[in-house]
Structure formats: C-alpha cells, structure tokens
Design an enzyme around this catalytic site. Sequence first.
Site, PDB file in Angstrom:
ATOM      1  N   LYS A 171       0.878  -1.183   0.000  1.00  0.00           N
ATOM      2  CA  LYS A 171       0.000   0.000   0.000  1.00  0.00           C
ATOM      3  C   LYS A 171       0.909   1.225   0.000  1.00  0.00           C
ATOM      4  O   LYS A 171       1.496   1.573   1.019  1.00  0.00           O
ATOM      5  CB  LYS A 171      -0.882  -0.067   1.236  1.00  0.00           C
ATOM      6  CG  LYS A 171      -2.079   0.851   1.336  1.00  0.00           C
ATOM      7  CD  LYS A 171      -2.015   2.221   0.776  1.00  0.00           C
ATOM      8  CE  LYS A 171      -2.256   3.265   1.831  1.00  0.00           C
ATOM      9  NZ  LYS A 171      -1.850   4.606   1.395  1.00  0.00           N
ATOM     10  N   GLU A 245       9.906   2.388  10.432  1.00  0.00           N
ATOM     11  CA  GLU A 245      10.879   3.476  10.262  1.00  0.00           C
ATOM     12  C   GLU A 245      10.091   4.767  10.312  1.00  0.00           C
ATOM     13  O   GLU A 245       9.229   5.000   9.468  1.00  0.00           O
ATOM     14  CB  GLU A 245      11.615   3.355   8.923  1.00  0.00           C
ATOM     15  CG  GLU A 245      12.576   2.182   8.843  1.00  0.00           C
ATOM     16  CD  GLU A 245      13.693   2.240   9.851  1.00  0.00           C
ATOM     17  OE1 GLU A 245      13.955   3.330  10.417  1.00  0.00           O
ATOM     18  OE2 GLU A 245      14.303   1.188  10.109  1.00  0.00           O
ATOM     19  N   CYS A 279      14.060  11.204   5.680  1.00  0.00           N
ATOM     20  CA  CYS A 279      14.012  10.977   7.125  1.00  0.00           C
ATOM     21  C   CYS A 279      15.409  11.059   7.714  1.00  0.00           C
ATOM     22  O   CYS A 279      15.566  11.190   8.913  1.00  0.00           O
ATOM     23  CB  CYS A 279      13.365   9.637   7.440  1.00  0.00           C
ATOM     24  SG  CYS A 279      14.211   8.255   6.739  1.00  0.00           S
ATOM     25  N   GLU A 378      10.021  16.547  13.658  1.00  0.00           N
ATOM     26  CA  GLU A 378      10.446  16.413  12.261  1.00  0.00           C
ATOM     27  C   GLU A 378       9.583  17.300  11.363  1.00  0.00           C
ATOM     28  O   GLU A 378       8.363  17.248  11.426  1.00  0.00           O
ATOM     29  CB  GLU A 378      10.312  14.951  11.819  1.00  0.00           C
ATOM     30  CG  GLU A 378      10.853  14.706  10.432  1.00  0.00           C
ATOM     31  CD  GLU A 378      10.813  13.233  10.028  1.00  0.00           C
ATOM     32  OE1 GLU A 378       9.758  12.605  10.201  1.00  0.00           O
ATOM     33  OE2 GLU A 378      11.837  12.727   9.544  1.00  0.00           O
TER      34      GLU A 378
HETATM   35  C1  UN1 Z   1      18.835   8.008   2.362  1.00  0.00           C
HETATM   36  O1  UN1 Z   1      19.129   8.936   3.118  1.00  0.00           O
HETATM   37  O2  UN1 Z   1      19.549   7.709   1.391  1.00  0.00           O
HETATM   38  O3  UN1 Z   1      12.416   7.878   4.231  1.00  0.00           O
HETATM   39  C2  UN1 Z   1      17.675   7.147   2.567  1.00  0.00           C
HETATM   40  C3  UN1 Z   1      13.613   8.151   4.281  1.00  0.00           C
HETATM   41  C4  UN1 Z   1      14.553   7.067   4.654  1.00  0.00           C
HETATM   42  C5  UN1 Z   1      15.507   6.751   3.596  1.00  0.00           C
HETATM   43  C6  UN1 Z   1      16.665   7.678   3.518  1.00  0.00           C
HETATM   44  N1  UN1 Z   1      13.815   5.877   5.018  1.00  0.00           N
HETATM   45  O4  UN1 Z   1      13.992   9.268   3.997  1.00  0.00           O
END
Ligand code: UN1
Length: 476
Positions: A171, A245, A279, A378
């Site tokens: 999804k 994550e 992230c 964030e």
């Molecule tokens: C990166 O910094 O190359 O959602 C990957 C995100 C992370 C992946 C970052 N899960 O930004």
Amino acid sequence: MQLDHFINGAPVPGDLVLERRNPSDTRELVARFPDAGADVVDAAVVAASAAQPAWAAASPEVRADLLEAIATTLFARSAALGELLAREEGKTRAEGTGEVLRAARIFRYFAGEAIRLHGRTLASTRPGVEVRTHHESLGVVGLITPWNFPIAIPAWKAAPALAFGNTVVMKPAETAPAMASALAGIIAECGAPAGVFNLVLGAGGAGAALAAHSGVDGISFTGSQATGQKVVQSTAARRARVQLEMGGKNPLVVLADADLDRAVAIALDGGFFQTGQRCTASSRVIVEDAIHDEFVARLAQRACALNVGHALDPATQVGPANSEAQLARNLDYVGIATGEGGRLVCGGQRLEREHPGWYMAPSLIADTDPAMRINCEEVFGPVVSTIRVHDYDAALSVANAGDFGLSAGIVTNQHDRARHFRRNVRAGMVMVNLPTAGVDYHVPFGGVRGSSHGPREQGFAAFEFYTTMKTVYEAG
Ligand code: UN1
C-alpha cells in the site's frame, strides 16, 4: 493516467476517487486512482496467502531470476521512470533517475541474497544428535510505503520479501501511486506468479485495513511516528511481526577544527537536497561557537543560491514540496521557530514560479535552543536550524537530546573526537565527515528510540524481518 489495484496477477479497477497532481505544476494531473476499501485489501491478502506456499517452495534460483529480471528492467527504463518519479514526487530528474537506479541495484543485490540464505549446523549437547537452524519465509507481508522514496523504499522492502519466499501486499502513499503502479507492472511483466506481488492503492484507511488484517504475518512500514504508532498497536494486538521506520531529527555536529567549505557542503546536501524530504535529513546543525557565525553566514549564502524550480528543469537543484499540506507544514514550522526566538537567516517563504507549484525557499534558522519545537519535531522540508554550543561535550549532549535517533553526523578532523562521537551518540547510523542522509543499499538501515522499531532494514540484515527461524534436532 488511470491506475488500478493489482491483485492476483491482474489489474482490479475501482472508482477513480483520488488524484495526484504534479507538485512542480499543479495544472498537470499525473494520475487518477481508486481508494481500496477493506474488501479490496482482503482480496489482495487472500491472493497473497494462496500464492505463498508455492513461492516459498520454489527454488531460490526462481526467485533470484525474478529479482534479476526486475533489476534489468529498471536499469533499462531508468530515464522514463526517473521522469515519472520527478513529475509525481517533485524531486529533480537527476534525483529521480538516481533513485530508480538505486532500486535496480537493490533488486540485483537481493537476487544474490536469495541464493545465499543459509542456516547453521551445531553439535548438539546430546551424543548422536544434530541441531540446525533454518530460515523460512515469514508468510504474507504488508508493505506500507512513503512518498519520499517512491521506488527505492518499495524496492528495499519488496526485494528481500520476495527473495526469501514471502508474498506481498503493498500500500503506497497516496501521493505516490504512479511509481508504485509502475513497479507492480514490472514485477508482473518479469514473471512473478499471480498473487506473489499485489498492490492496493488508496489513502490511510487502506493502510489501516492492511495493518489490521489477520492474514498478514508482518508489516514493514516507513512513515510518520503518528501512523507508525497506529500500525504497531494494530499489529501488536494480533502479535504480527512489525518493522517501523518513523523518521528523524538528525543532528550534524560541526566542530571548530572542521574545514568550513567541506562542513558547509555537507550541511547543504544533508539539509536541503531532495527538498529536505528525507528521514535522514540533517535538520539540526550543532556548531561550535568559535566558527558558528562564519559557518551560518556561508551556509546561508549557499542555501540562498540554490535554484528552486520545476523538477524537470535541468537547472533546478531543489524541487517543490511534495504536497500543499507539506508546504503549509514547512511554513508553519518557520513561524513556530521564529516565534520561539529563532533568527531567520534566509528563506522562510513560499516562492512563486512561472508554473503554479508548491515551491519554498531553502530556509535557515539560527540561534535556536535545543528545546524549541523546531529541534524536537520532524519538519520534512527544506528547513534547517542551527544551535550554537561552546564545546564538543555540549554538542554531543544536544545531539543526544530528543525522541529520535536515526542518523547522526560529525564534521571534524580530530580522530579521537570522531571516535568518541561514534561510540556515544544515540543513533542507528553515524556519519563522519559525510551528510546524515544518503545511505548505501547493502548495509543495515535503521535507528534507535522513536525513529525505528523492530529489526533493521536493508542489506545483510533484511533477512531477519522477512524470515522466521526454525531449530531442527535430528537423531540418526
Ligand atoms: C537516504 O538517506 O539515502 O524515508 C535514505 C527516508 C529514509 C531513507 C533515507 N527511510 O527518507
């Protein structure tokens, strides 16, 4: 472009109630697509369950061949897919094409991992008995994926899932349906048996239905903390495996001995490239007093000079925000930070371009305090704050503040400091003289505290989530 769900080897149309517009030019409609209800999610899970035993029982070579074919197709179509990615998500064409190539490499890597999966044989404590561990597939996995890496994150979840004999229901975020659809089409075209990879499109309700479905053995999720919390509640209630994550508030420490040009380039890349929508973005820059003012002045100069524009314009360095809501959030946080006493050094405003789009100036806020909301929450946009500290110990303690712990960086030429930081910073990933964002695909990815939950993603660690261990005792 009209998109369908993809279930049991065939497109499944639905009412086209959702739409996605190009964030660089909102006059352009990229896709219209349906919103899966619980019935559609259920059909996908039923198809994945039916296909799973045969997929797990197939030779690892069959799975490796599929992943290899997907990789080859992604390599061959990287230009067209990179363009679609830029039109749908808003990152630049170069960033989009780079991401498609990264997805291709991830599939190629896991083609090899499919063959390499192995267990251990040990001597039993009992004479005449052998004891072994086997790694078997987890079963049906649900993948809930974000918009900011609309093909790389689906790839780093789907590739290990398929490599180790699981079947998938994915999804994707509602602002990235076209890339997910393109990937589902390629997986089918490359010969995945019906039901092995299923796609359900839609908004939050579809993801919630997937997380709650009793036929799903594990959920791998990347997104916000708030949604991650709901996912973990839903999976914990039925004791399904979960991997979350949930972002970061990643600190970049710049020590007084650092080469300033290098430190500024690292902060610029980590904070503003890909519109700060990572992230792993370096959103808090912690700078030693002795160089603070010079560093802020140089970073502001470079940030102001970044060319913000249409994702497909070759001159563009920073694309638009992904959505109107994301842009509004970015601007809100600038207001919150200045309201709490931060000093806006550059940016802070929406930008008008010849196309109507969700453009924002790269924004730098100096003289912030570690406890301000801008340093705890964030943002997910081109908004960077700086914090002045008098020495390394203060820098480390500021870096370790807050609820996140994904990636942390330090810029210094002092080996002992770098080593101390590596050992003592609370983060899942540490970058020495590198931006906090931008990771390799063959090594584990993940954080600590509020950033992540469950086994690590990517590389040689990925099998932990996607397999279950069986210990076998055998007497002759
Ligand atoms: C990166 O910094 O190359 O959602 C990957 C995100 C992370 C992946 C970052 N899960 O930004």
